[in-house]
Design a protein around this motif. Structure first.
Motif, short mmCIF file in Angstrom:
data_model
loop_
_atom_site.label_atom_id
_atom_site.label_comp_id
_atom_site.label_asym_id
_atom_site.label_seq_id
_atom_site.Cartn_x
_atom_site.Cartn_y
_atom_site.Cartn_z
N HIS A 217 0.83 -1.21 0.00
CA HIS A 217 0.00 0.00 0.00
C HIS A 217 0.86 1.26 0.00
O HIS A 217 0.62 2.19 -0.76
CB HIS A 217 -0.91 0.02 1.23
N HIS A 235 -2.45 -3.77 -5.01
CA HIS A 235 -3.13 -2.64 -4.36
C HIS A 235 -2.51 -1.30 -4.79
O HIS A 235 -3.15 -0.51 -5.44
CB HIS A 235 -3.15 -2.76 -2.83
N SER A 237 -2.01 1.40 -3.19
CA SER A 237 -2.98 2.42 -2.79
C SER A 237 -2.39 3.81 -2.61
O SER A 237 -3.07 4.81 -2.85
CB SER A 237 -3.67 1.99 -1.49
N VAL A 258 -9.61 -1.75 -6.44
CA VAL A 258 -10.22 -0.53 -5.89
C VAL A 258 -11.53 -0.80 -5.14
O VAL A 258 -11.73 -0.33 -4.02
CB VAL A 258 -10.46 0.52 -7.00
N ILE A 284 -7.35 4.64 3.22
CA ILE A 284 -6.93 4.18 1.89
C ILE A 284 -7.89 4.67 0.82
O ILE A 284 -7.48 5.16 -0.25
CB ILE A 284 -6.85 2.64 1.88
N ASN A 285 -9.19 4.54 1.07
CA ASN A 285 -10.18 4.91 0.06
C ASN A 285 -10.11 6.37 -0.32
O ASN A 285 -10.41 6.75 -1.45
CB ASN A 285 -11.59 4.58 0.57
N LYS A 288 -6.92 6.33 -2.85
CA LYS A 288 -6.60 5.28 -3.82
C LYS A 288 -6.94 5.65 -5.25
O LYS A 288 -6.19 5.35 -6.19
CB LYS A 288 -7.33 3.99 -3.44
N CYS A 291 -4.29 7.78 -6.75
CA CYS A 291 -3.06 7.02 -7.01
C CYS A 291 -3.20 6.13 -8.23
O CYS A 291 -2.24 5.95 -8.99
CB CYS A 291 -2.69 6.20 -5.77
#
Length: 408
Positions: A217, A235, A237, A258, A284-285, A288, A291
């Motif tokens: 991540h 990921h 993230s 995602v 993270i959300n 993400k 990214c």
């Protein structure tokens, strides 16, 4: 849908012999005894590939999943998840972590024709540092579990564990380069292996002819894993510009996953997740999508992956919409789950497109996916290896008996 060139071709016929596509074109002369299936009103594509699944398990209740279920429970349910995945149009999956080699046994049963499911490429036990993402953290030090694990520290333990994994059937090696969401270590993205340890993982795996997938991540862990030579970042993230440039230069794949983050937020209370884990998902959300857009702009190779098993199997197609939102065209999004995914698996000669000599893995949908990729969330027809496992096309001829039947 000819995914290599990105073209849509009308009035095509596909001749299948056994489990292989023999011929594709507009004017094929079918043998007299051929079984004919009409998909004239459908869009036909190669079977989809999910490069990040956990096909032997599925989140239901955080504490029950850890403390009240055994690997036997996972083994009993695994065939159900495999069938749901196949029915969703995913005829091939890379499974990146399973308890007690249930993934290896599931793969063998599918390959032997004993149960229906996708073609599997399996990782066995993911490698984790002590206290890392694939270790059990956050509980009493007096708890003991009598099971296998992938916990390793230092280069000697790493080499031995990789050899052990491969001995019992691993097709690839997966390790947790950074912290994660659904684990109780302190961070969500901090590195958990040194650069030397990561390099050892890649070198040892390569000696045995295996690629390496790195759960990562955080930006620093991503950079270390890419420098070590991993085939894919799972990921990604918190990918930064430097990491994206490194991945582009080295040809490292990103497997973005995602939708899973939003699924965790949505079902957190239902799954009785600790608040700490919910906060990780929110963190993270929030970053993400940006990214992923960064990776797309940088030209990083992307292979489709979902983390199915965290959310229910069979919902694997829900990541397509996020790939398009991040800047891929619908065709490019489709290619992540076909040609690009086959490339990551080193299976481009047999998978990823509809062409002579390739496996007869085909799906069909009832409307144009170039106009709306969410149509993949309701696949109507699934063939794997010349066998029809699902046929809900309204215009399709009645399913005949024979090779195109689910019965082998």
């Amino acid at each position: 849908m000819e995914v290599v060139s990105g073209k849509v071709l009308d009035n095509q016929m596909i001749l299948v012999e056994g489990d292989i596509i023999k011929e594709v074109g507009p004017a094929i002369q079918a043998p007299a005894n051929a079984i004919v299936l009409s998909l004239a009103s459908a869009w036909v594509l190669p079977g989809l590939i999910d490069c990040h699944t956990h096909i032997t398990s599925q989140n239901e209740n955080y504490y029950d999943d850890i403390f009240r279920k055994s690997p036997i429970d996972r083994a009993v349910y695994a065939h159900v998840f495999a069938r749901r995945t196949l029915d969703a149009g995913f005829t091939t999956c890379r499974d990146v972590g399973s308890a007690e080699f249930v993934d290896v046994s599931l793969k063998k049963a599918i390959d032997a024709g004993k149960i229906p499911g996708p073609r599997l490429f399996v990782a066995g036990h993911p490698l984790s540092a002590t206290g890392g993402h694939a270790d059990l953290s956050g509980f009493s030090p007096y708890l003991r579990f009598d099971n296998f694990d992938g916990v390793v520290d230092g280069v000697d333990q790493i080499r031995k564990k990789i050899r052990w994994n491969i001995k019992f059937g691993a097709d690839l090696i997966k390790f947790t380069a950074t912290a994660g969401v659904l684990s109780e270590e302190e961070s969500v993205g901090a590195p958990q292996f040194s650069a030397e340890e990561m390099k050892t993982i890649v070198e040892e795996a390569a000696m045995w002819g295996r690629k390496v997938a790195a759960h990562a991540h955080g930006a620093e862990g991503i950079r270390r894993a890419v420098q070590a030579g991993v085939a894919s970042i799972e990921h990604g993230s918190l990918l930064d510009d430097e990491g994206a440039a490194m991945m582009k230069q080295r040809g490292t794949f990103l497997v973005p996953t995602v939708y899973v983050g939003y699924a965790v937020e949505e079902h957190a209370k239902e799954w009785h997740l600790p608040e700490k884990l919910i906060e990780k998902a929110r963190s993270i959300n929030a970053q993400k999508k940006d990214c992923l857009r960064r990776a797309v702009r940088a030209g990083v190779k992307i292979a489709y992956g979902t983390d199915a098993g965290v959310f229910p199997h069979g919902e694997n197609a829900k990541d397509f919409r996020y790939l398009v939102e991040a800047g891929l065209t619908p065709m490019q999004a489709i290619q992540t789950a076909t040609t690009r995914a086959a490339e990551l698996l080193d299976q481009a000669e047999k998978l990823g497109s509809v062409a002579p000599g390739k496996f007869a893995d085909l799906i069909a949908v009832s409307s144009d996916p170039l106009k709306d990729v969410t149509v993949f969330e309701k696949v109507s027809f699934v063939m794997k290896g010349g066998v029809v496992y699902k046929n809900e096309m309204k215009s399709a001829a009645p399913q005949p008996e024979g090779r195109c039947s689910e019965e082998r």
